[in-house]
Write an enzyme that holds these catalytic residues in place. Structure first.
Site, short mmCIF file in Angstrom:
data_model
loop_
_atom_site.label_atom_id
_atom_site.label_comp_id
_atom_site.label_asym_id
_atom_site.label_seq_id
_atom_site.Cartn_x
_atom_site.Cartn_y
_atom_site.Cartn_z
N ASN A 56 0.90 -1.34 -0.03
CA ASN A 56 -0.03 0.01 -0.09
C ASN A 56 0.63 1.35 -0.02
OD1 ASN A 56 -1.91 2.13 0.43
ND2 ASN A 56 -3.07 0.88 1.95
N ASP A 57 1.34 1.60 1.19
CA ASP A 57 2.23 2.69 1.23
C ASP A 57 3.27 2.74 0.29
OD1 ASP A 57 0.66 3.32 3.36
OD2 ASP A 57 1.87 2.27 4.95
N VAL A 58 3.98 1.74 -0.18
CA VAL A 58 5.23 1.88 -1.01
C VAL A 58 4.90 2.27 -2.36
CG1 VAL A 58 6.43 0.45 0.35
CG2 VAL A 58 5.35 -0.68 -1.30
#
Lengths: 475, 104
Positions: free
Chosen positions: A401-403
């Site tokens: 997600n964040d990456v």
């Protein structure tokens, strides 16, 4: 063995002394050489072996040749107690390391790190009361650093294993700073006393405060910062062991501990650099606290059916899989490898885009995919992937997600703004495999999910990929 | 102030070792491919189990004539240290074994 060879600065030394010190030198060389070999893929396993050999050597010679302050060797009864304890510890340690699943590796490293910290803290605690101890400063430092590493690693273990949630409160910052000042104040107070060794209750108070600090310091940290914290705690354990080395004037302990401490610190800083954040920011920042405020664009997400996804993949030329922690949770590394082989047979080129902090530990994804027999050259680092991302037909995001959050590039208010990410949004198509619409570990909204070229495939990653493989087979 | 000077002088050799080890650690770790970050961290973690030497010295010279809190805590310290060493090296080996397997 006991023959006095020489009198040096008023102390006599025997063959035993010489062998002991020589074995420590050898152990130190093996530690350094081992870690050096560990940093190259071909020689890594040998490196680990030699470092372990150095450790065993130092343990054996200490057991048989170390002399206490009265000049006596370790008595037979003590040797028996030590051997039994080490035997049990080794059996338990080996059992845990054999049994644990590869996906639980980050937890395990944290757990073993906690045990090292606990050992250092206990040695510091016991040596504080020893009247022959020459330096209380290093003793207290070992106690403090060791117990922070212990409780911090335990919390990290609990968080990674999903047993403990996080605390995201703004005031935690101030509580932690106050606690840290309290610990420093108490340490200075104890050391300034004319007879500090009578202050046992104070030292227990200090132990309690440092344990609490370890808990509170790791508690608010989450998301992509977890690998950084684990690496940091790792280096703390090394430093704590080195402090104990000062107590015993043991050069192998000092070298081993500081060496690991320095290496761990560098690794920590390398990771911070990969995320474009400062270490201070990671420790004090408390990732994901007020995350929801930025990038609140919402919008609608579009789902993709399995058959559409299968067709899209089968007729692509370049596919990039971006794995994240969700891959580990779903144990999907083997199925993803299956998909890779299947697409390869259809002359689709598939590689994996590995973000440096994907997962919960540095290199977590590499270990997982290696377990599934994915070849090295298919694991491509972020910079390489990003160079040519515009020509990629499909990016499959598996539990990450964040990456892959484009907000890191274009939303200055976002908590992750400035962190390098895999620019999945620039590929021609994106398929996101996710269990539900929940936010990532860091709790930040991800605009990638709402892009026109993004399709969602909801469900457990392993099931989804299995079904996808079956679907492609029918084409 | 005087105490600091005394501390430095009495620990001059260990301090030398310490400072040089810092440079050594930085030198050895730089330029590690990210593939190896996890095993490297795990291996380094096992090396930080050198505290076990301290545990052996501690328990080795503890009076065994009667049960004491010192003995119990010392044994506990050794047990934890051994877990760190044995488990740490074993798990690193397990990880690296997988890397090797697929090099065929």
């Amino acid at each position: 063995m006991d023959k006095i060879l020489h009198t040096f600065n008023g102390t006599e030394f025997t063959v035993g002394h010489a062998i002991l010190e020589f074995s420590y030198l050898l152990a130190a060389i093996l530690f350094v050489w081992g870690l050096k070999l560990l940093s190259h893929p071909e020689s890594a396993r040998r490196g680990n072996f030699w470092a372990a050999a150095g450790m065993i050597l130092a343990m054996i010679t200490t057991l048989f040749l170390h002399e206490g302050s009265t000049g006596s060797r370790i008595q037979l009864m003590n040797v028996v107690v030590i051997v039994i304890t080490i035997g049990i510890g080794t059996a338990v340690g080996l059992m845990i390391s054999k049994k644990v699943k590869m996906t639980a590796m980050p937890e395990l490293v944290s757990f073993f790190n906690a045990t090292g910290g606990a050992a250092s803290a206990l040695v510091g605690l016991l040596e504080f009361g020893n009247p022959e101890n020459e330096s209380l400063l290093v003793t207290l430092l070992g106690l403090i650093i060791g117990s922070i590493a212990f409780s911090g690693s335990l919390i990290a273990y609990g968080k990674l294993a999903g047993k403990i949630g996080g605390i995201h409160a703004g005031f935690m910052k101030f509580v932690n700073i106050a606690l840290l000042l309290g610990i420093i104040g108490l340490t200075v107070y104890v050391l300034l006393q004319p007879d500090p060794q009578t202050l046992a209750p104070m030292v227990y108070l200090l132990l309690g405060l440092t344990l609490l600090y370890g808990v509170l310091f790791v508690m608010p940290i989450g998301g992509a910062d977890m690998p950084v914290v684990i690496s940091l705690l790792n280096s703390l354990t090394g430093i704590a062991a080195a402090m104990a080395g000062f107590i015993y004037h043991n050069l192998a302990m000092i070298l081993g501990g500081i060496f690991v401490g320095a290496a761990g610190t560098i690794l920590t800083l390398l990771m911070c650099k990969a995320m474009n954040r400062s270490l201070i920011n990671v420790i004090i920042g408390g990732f994901g606290g007020g995350g929801g405020t930025a990038g609140e664009e919402g919008g609608t997400v579009k789902e993709i059916s399995l058959s559409d996804a299968a067709v899209l993949l089968a007729y692509s030329q370049k596919v990039v899989v971006v794995p994240g922690y969700g891959l580990a949770v779903a144990q999907a590394q083997h199925t993803v490898h299956e998909l890779e082989k299947l697409l390869e047979n259809k002359s689709v080129q598939l590689v994996y885009g590995i973000h440096p902090v994907a997962g919960r530990m540095p290199g977590h994804m590499n270990v997982l995919l290696a377990e599934a027999d994915v070849p090295y050259d298919k694991l491509v680092e972020m910079e390489e992937i990003n160079k040519d991302i515009g020509n990629v037909d499909v990016v499959i995001v598996v539990g990450a997600n964040d990456v892959v959050n484009p907000a890191a590039n274009d939303t200055p208010g976002s908590p992750i703004y400035g962190m390098p990410v895999i620019n999945a949004a620039r590929a021609k198509n994106v398929i996101v495999m996710k269990r539900g619409m929940g936010k990532g570990y860091a709790g930040i909204e991800n605009p990638l999910f709402f892009k026109d070229n993004t399709r969602m495939l909801f469900g457990n990653a392993k099931d989804s990929i299995q079904k996808l493989v079956a679907e492609i087979n029918t084409l | 102030m005087e105490e600091i000077i005394v501390f430095f002088y009495s620990f001059r050799e260990p301090i030398f070792i310490m400072v040089l080890s810092i440079f050594l650690g930085i030198e050895v770790i730089s330029n590690v491919p990210s593939v190896l970050h996890t095993p490297l961290m795990s291996g380094a973690n096992a090396i930080s189990g050198v505290i076990i030497i301290g545990g052996i010295i501690l328990v080795g010279h503890t009076d065994l004539s009667g049960f004491s809190l010192e003995l119990l805590l010392g044994i506990l310290a050794m047990f934890f240290g051994t877990l760190n060493v044995a488990g740490g090296f074993a798990v690193t080996d397990r990880m690296l074994e997988m890397f090797k397997k697929k090099k065929k």
